[in-house]
Design an enzyme around this catalytic site. Structure first.
Site, PDB file in Angstrom:
ATOM      1  CB  SER A 184       0.418  -0.375  -6.744  1.00  0.00           C
ATOM      2  OG  SER A 184       0.315  -0.621  -5.362  1.00  0.00           O
ATOM      3  CD  GLU A 229      -3.810  -4.350  -8.286  1.00  0.00           C
ATOM      4  OE1 GLU A 229      -3.298  -5.308  -7.672  1.00  0.00           O
ATOM      5  OE2 GLU A 229      -3.545  -3.166  -8.022  1.00  0.00           O
ATOM      6  CG  HIS A 236       0.265  -5.768  -6.226  1.00  0.00           C
ATOM      7  ND1 HIS A 236      -0.892  -5.032  -6.399  1.00  0.00           N
ATOM      8  CD2 HIS A 236       1.165  -4.920  -5.670  1.00  0.00           C
ATOM      9  CE1 HIS A 236      -0.695  -3.796  -5.950  1.00  0.00           C
ATOM     10  NE2 HIS A 236       0.542  -3.708  -5.509  1.00  0.00           N
TER      11      HIS A 236
END
Length: 323
Positions: free
Chosen positions: A134, A226, A296
């Site tokens: 992230s 992602e 995630h």
């Protein structure tokens, strides 16, 4: 050299340059051994120490020692304390020779605010594993530019909720065991095979560091992306930016991880995230894998960014092997 013709000299120079480039390689931090120490800190959003106890227990079950950073339990609005504190915490762990890996506690936003405060001089001489995903993509991208590998995997906060497969993949990656993934076929996949350095991370974060010294080099690479909680037109905007700036022109392959909890407007965009990516990349001939178990997701498998991999996409499955 006097007997060399100009064309011979040119060919020799090309060979020397090519040979030098071939010798360039990514530096792998030392893999962990039982008895090593791992530091847990927050580069972005705040988190308390109690929430991290499952992560501490997990590392200790692997025979590792744990140091909790000074940023844990601190807060400044959303962040785990002011920028100087989070940067100092990271710097101290980076320079501490007893700490062999640094595990991001939580994502959110804020790592980009401290990356330019960090002195990586000692780290370059004695690299250690930087672990997370992230918002940690800032560090992955920045450090991969130094030709040093990093580890894209679950955050410390995810230790309790991640799938057993995700947790085990993190252990394998940290301890230097074999990593190889077999992913079921997806209808959007584009067949083919590729070999190259794996780079990438969170799409929004990669987009945010474009044009900065943290931007990764995409040429000859296999890109993993992602994202989470983005509007679908934002996904289209970012993918179009990559395309228009030529980032896809030199790619060897593309791996699409979780595109999780996407949002739409009152007037629908008309395509979901995977359809958007398929549309933007349809004219390129590199292999593409969809629904790779990373991002995630509870099943967030570990990826060694910067490491050379082979990717094969066929009619039955996709296989990613770390060399």
């Amino acid at each position: 050299m006097k007997n060399f013709k100009p064309i011979s000299i040119l060919l020799l120079l090309i060979f020397l340059v090519s040979n030098t480039q071939a010798q360039n390689h990514i530096v792998m931090p030392k893999f962990l051994q039982k008895g090593d120490t791992v530091g847990i800190l927050a580069t972005a959003r705040k988190i308390d120490s109690e929430t991290l106890q499952p992560a501490v227990a997990l590392l200790e079950s692997w025979g590792l020692h744990v140091v909790i950073g000074r940023s844990i339990g601190k807060e400044e609005n959303q962040l785990a304390g002011p920028d100087w504190l989070r940067a100092t915490d990271f710097q101290e762990m980076l320079d501490n020779p007893k700490i062999k890996a640094i595990w991001g506690a939580k994502g959110g936003y804020g790592t980009v605010r401290i990356v330019d405060r960090i002195d990586f001089t000692n780290f370059k001489k004695n690299p250690k594993w930087i672990v997370g995903f992230s918002d940690i993509t800032v560090l992955h991208s920045h450090i991969n530019n130094m030709d040093i590998a990093t580890l894209h995997g679950i955050m410390a906060i995810s230790a309790k909720t991640a799938s057993p497969e995700a947790v085990e993949s993190l252990r394998k990656a940290l301890f230097g065991e074999k990593l190889e993934y077999h992913v079921p076929h997806h209808a959007f996949n584009k067949m083919g095979s590729a070999k190259g350095e794996l780079v990438g991370g969170n799409l929004s974060v990669l987009y945010s560091v474009m044009g900065s010294k943290s931007e990764i080099d995409y040429i000859g690479k296999i890109l993993f992306i992602e994202d989470l909680d983005e509007y679908l037109y934002h996904i289209d905007r970012m993918m179009m930016n990559l395309k228009r700036n030529g980032y896809f022109d030199g790619l060897k392959g593309l791996i699409i991880g979780g595109m999780t909890s996407m949002n739409d407007n009152e007037i629908p965009w008309g395509k979901d995230a995977l359809e958007i990516i398929q549309d933007v990349t349809k004219d390129f001939d590199f292999p593409v894998v969809y629904d790779f178990p990373a991002g995630h997701l509870k099943d967030n498998r570990a990826l060694i960014l910067g490491k050379s991999v082979t990717l094969e996409v066929n009619e039955t499955e996709s296989v990613l092997k770390f060399e």
